[in-house]
Write a protein that holds these residues in place. Structure first.
Motif, mmCIF file in Angstrom:
data_model
loop_
_atom_site.group_PDB
_atom_site.id
_atom_site.type_symbol
_atom_site.label_atom_id
_atom_site.label_comp_id
_atom_site.label_asym_id
_atom_site.label_seq_id
_atom_site.Cartn_x
_atom_site.Cartn_y
_atom_site.Cartn_z
ATOM 1 N N ASP A 102 -11.860 -20.862 -38.114
ATOM 2 C CA ASP A 102 -11.459 -20.964 -39.515
ATOM 3 C C ASP A 102 -10.066 -20.383 -39.744
ATOM 4 N N HIS A 103 -9.656 -19.449 -38.887
ATOM 5 C CA HIS A 103 -8.332 -18.830 -39.003
ATOM 6 C C HIS A 103 -7.332 -19.433 -38.018
ATOM 7 N N GLY A 104 -7.729 -20.510 -37.333
ATOM 8 C CA GLY A 104 -6.819 -21.179 -36.420
ATOM 9 C C GLY A 104 -6.487 -20.398 -35.166
ATOM 10 N N LEU A 105 -7.430 -19.549 -34.720
ATOM 11 C CA LEU A 105 -7.202 -18.707 -33.545
ATOM 12 C C LEU A 105 -7.826 -19.363 -32.308
ATOM 13 N N ASP A 106 -7.069 -20.198 -31.660
ATOM 14 C CA ASP A 106 -7.460 -20.914 -30.441
ATOM 15 C C ASP A 106 -8.881 -21.471 -30.558
ATOM 16 N N PRO A 107 -9.079 -22.486 -31.398
ATOM 17 C CA PRO A 107 -10.411 -23.073 -31.590
ATOM 18 C C PRO A 107 -11.073 -23.536 -30.293
ATOM 19 N N GLU A 108 -10.289 -24.081 -29.368
ATOM 20 C CA GLU A 108 -10.859 -24.587 -28.116
ATOM 21 C C GLU A 108 -11.472 -23.466 -27.289
ATOM 22 N N LEU A 109 -10.748 -22.362 -27.134
ATOM 23 C CA LEU A 109 -11.268 -21.228 -26.380
ATOM 24 C C LEU A 109 -12.466 -20.610 -27.091
ATOM 25 N N SER A 110 -12.421 -20.544 -28.423
ATOM 26 C CA SER A 110 -13.545 -19.984 -29.190
ATOM 27 C C SER A 110 -14.813 -20.788 -28.948
ATOM 28 N N ALA A 111 -14.690 -22.125 -28.950
ATOM 29 C CA ALA A 111 -15.851 -22.985 -28.713
ATOM 30 C C ALA A 111 -16.357 -22.848 -27.284
ATOM 31 N N LEU A 112 -15.446 -22.727 -26.324
ATOM 32 C CA LEU A 112 -15.849 -22.568 -24.930
ATOM 33 C C LEU A 112 -16.580 -21.249 -24.701
ATOM 34 N N MET A 113 -16.133 -20.184 -25.354
ATOM 35 C CA MET A 113 -16.791 -18.887 -25.200
ATOM 36 C C MET A 113 -18.260 -18.970 -25.601
ATOM 37 N N VAL A 114 -18.535 -19.697 -26.680
ATOM 38 C CA VAL A 114 -19.919 -19.845 -27.135
ATOM 39 C C VAL A 114 -20.674 -20.864 -26.283
ATOM 40 N N GLY A 115 -20.045 -22.024 -26.058
ATOM 41 C CA GLY A 115 -20.720 -23.092 -25.326
ATOM 42 C C GLY A 115 -21.066 -22.724 -23.901
ATOM 43 N N VAL A 116 -20.229 -21.941 -23.252
ATOM 44 C CA VAL A 116 -20.505 -21.489 -21.886
ATOM 45 C C VAL A 116 -21.308 -20.194 -21.899
ATOM 46 N N GLY A 117 -21.035 -19.340 -22.880
ATOM 47 C CA GLY A 117 -21.667 -18.025 -22.907
ATOM 48 C C GLY A 117 -23.157 -18.043 -23.174
ATOM 49 N N ILE A 118 -23.613 -18.943 -24.066
ATOM 50 C CA ILE A 118 -25.044 -18.976 -24.390
ATOM 51 C C ILE A 118 -25.900 -19.327 -23.172
ATOM 52 N N PRO A 119 -25.592 -20.405 -22.433
ATOM 53 C CA PRO A 119 -26.412 -20.682 -21.243
ATOM 54 C C PRO A 119 -26.369 -19.556 -20.213
ATOM 55 N N LEU A 120 -25.190 -18.968 -20.003
ATOM 56 C CA LEU A 120 -25.087 -17.885 -19.026
ATOM 57 C C LEU A 120 -25.909 -16.670 -19.432
ATOM 58 N N SER A 121 -25.953 -16.389 -20.743
ATOM 59 C CA SER A 121 -26.689 -15.211 -21.214
ATOM 60 C C SER A 121 -28.190 -15.326 -20.954
ATOM 61 N N LEU A 122 -28.690 -16.549 -20.856
ATOM 62 C CA LEU A 122 -30.112 -16.734 -20.569
ATOM 63 C C LEU A 122 -30.453 -16.299 -19.145
ATOM 64 N N LEU A 123 -29.422 -16.134 -18.323
ATOM 65 C CA LEU A 123 -29.604 -15.605 -16.971
ATOM 66 C C LEU A 123 -29.245 -14.129 -16.902
ATOM 67 N N THR A 124 -28.150 -13.743 -17.555
ATOM 68 C CA THR A 124 -27.674 -12.361 -17.431
ATOM 69 C C THR A 124 -28.537 -11.360 -18.181
ATOM 70 N N VAL A 125 -29.086 -11.744 -19.346
ATOM 71 C CA VAL A 125 -29.894 -10.797 -20.126
ATOM 72 C C VAL A 125 -31.198 -10.436 -19.400
ATOM 73 N N PRO A 126 -31.993 -11.417 -18.907
ATOM 74 C CA PRO A 126 -33.169 -11.026 -18.122
ATOM 75 C C PRO A 126 -32.804 -10.231 -16.860
ATOM 76 N N THR A 127 -31.660 -10.547 -16.245
ATOM 77 C CA THR A 127 -31.223 -9.793 -15.072
ATOM 78 C C THR A 127 -30.940 -8.335 -15.437
ATOM 79 N N ALA A 128 -30.339 -8.121 -16.608
ATOM 80 C CA ALA A 128 -30.071 -6.759 -17.071
ATOM 81 C C ALA A 128 -31.373 -5.985 -17.266
ATOM 82 N N LEU A 129 -32.387 -6.648 -17.830
ATOM 83 C CA LEU A 129 -33.686 -5.988 -18.019
ATOM 84 C C LEU A 129 -34.304 -5.638 -16.667
ATOM 85 N N TRP A 130 -34.189 -6.547 -15.700
ATOM 86 C CA TRP A 130 -34.734 -6.288 -14.358
ATOM 87 C C TRP A 130 -34.032 -5.089 -13.709
#
Length: 300
Positions: free
Chosen positions: A269-297
């Protein structure tokens, strides 16, 4: 939890398909972002914060998202320019890597991994930590990064006009009184639109071809959010042994959640690198489904 994760991925994929279809207006993402920030998120805050029961000993857990955002600001501003990142890209990393998805990803993951008893801590981290940081310091930072505006009056105007913060204040002021049933129902339905529409918007702006040349920025942002932040918080909490085991685990897991979708929307909304912002979420959510359970383990 499976149905929630299905909604997350379906909304993301539908957004990507919508962009490829050519049937949506070029300003679709801007319209959706405006709706999310001015309607859906305020409705969610009004309802969830109004019904929040604060347990004083959990204030330490609530402070964790603020620490993560502050550390992100220091890290990305120091390392980003050395990697050749533009100021807008650094700001996008601060807003996405510094804010965690402690609600729409965090709450179902916590419940699935630690059971319903873990939600008591997770909600406090989300509402008094992540959402409050988003509505205050993150909003001020986004305004300054986008406009390079330092005048207190201009920043105050920007902050007062941020609808999620207005909703937060109203929710706290009306806390002693119960909402009428119909008001609660309306807020619930409006708030429920936030997750699918935010991820649809992210998917609409997500271009996997943009991964090329973004490796350093993504490794820095996601490496901090998914690995360094939870590890650092775990060490910090161990040095301050005031939390029971369950609270410790929930707080650390919330610290390692994927980047906040609404943080990415704020950056876009503030024009701060929209492409990178979308990639951080789009890539980060699937990865977190692996890293969060690993952290608990690892904590086990």
């Amino acid at each position: 939890m499976i149905s929630v994760l299905g909604l997350l991925f379906t909304s993301l994929l539908l957004g990507m398909a919508a962009r490829r279809s050519g049937r949506f207006h070029e300003h679709t993402a801007h319209v959706l972002n405006a709706y999310v920030l001015n309607v859906a998120l305020p409705a969610l805050v009004l309802r969830s914060v109004h019904g929040l029961t604060l347990v004083p000993e959990l204030l330490l857990s609530a402070a964790v998202p603020w620490v993560i955002f502050g550390a992100a600001w220091l890290l990305f501003r120091a390392v980003g320019p050395r990697l050749g990142l533009a100021p807008g890209s650094v700001a996008a990393l601060v807003l996405t890597g510094g804010l965690g998805n402690t609600s729409f990803v965090g709450l179902p993951l916590i419940e699935g991994l630690l059971g319903p008893e873990g939600l008591r801590v997770a909600v406090v981290v989300d509402q008094l930590g992540s959402f409050l940081a988003l509505a205050t310091v993150a909003t001020i930072y986004a305004a300054r990064a986008a406009e390079k505006e330092t005048h207190p009056a201009a920043l105050w105007k920007k902050l007062v006009g941020f609808m999620p913060l207005v909703a937060l204040v109203l929710a706290l002021l009306t806390h002693p009184w119960a909402y009428p049933t119909w008001v609660d129902g309306v807020l619930a339905r409006l708030g429920a639109t936030l997750t699918p529409l935010t991820l649809f918007s992210v998917g609409y702006q997500l271009r996997l071809s943009g991964l090329r040349g973004r490796g350093k920025a993504l490794c820095l942002g996601l490496g901090y959010k998914l690995v360094l932040a939870p590890a650092g918080i775990a060490l910090l909490l161990l040095a301050l042994p005031r939390l029971d085991r369950l609270s410790f685990e929930v707080t650390v897991l919330q610290a390692g959640m994927a980047p906040m979708v609404t943080g990415a929307i704020l950056a876009v909304d503030h024009g701060l690198d929209p492409e990178l912002s979308a990639l951080m979420v789009g890539v980060g959510i699937p990865l977190s489904l692996l890293t969060v359970p690993t952290a608990l383990w690892l904590m086990g």
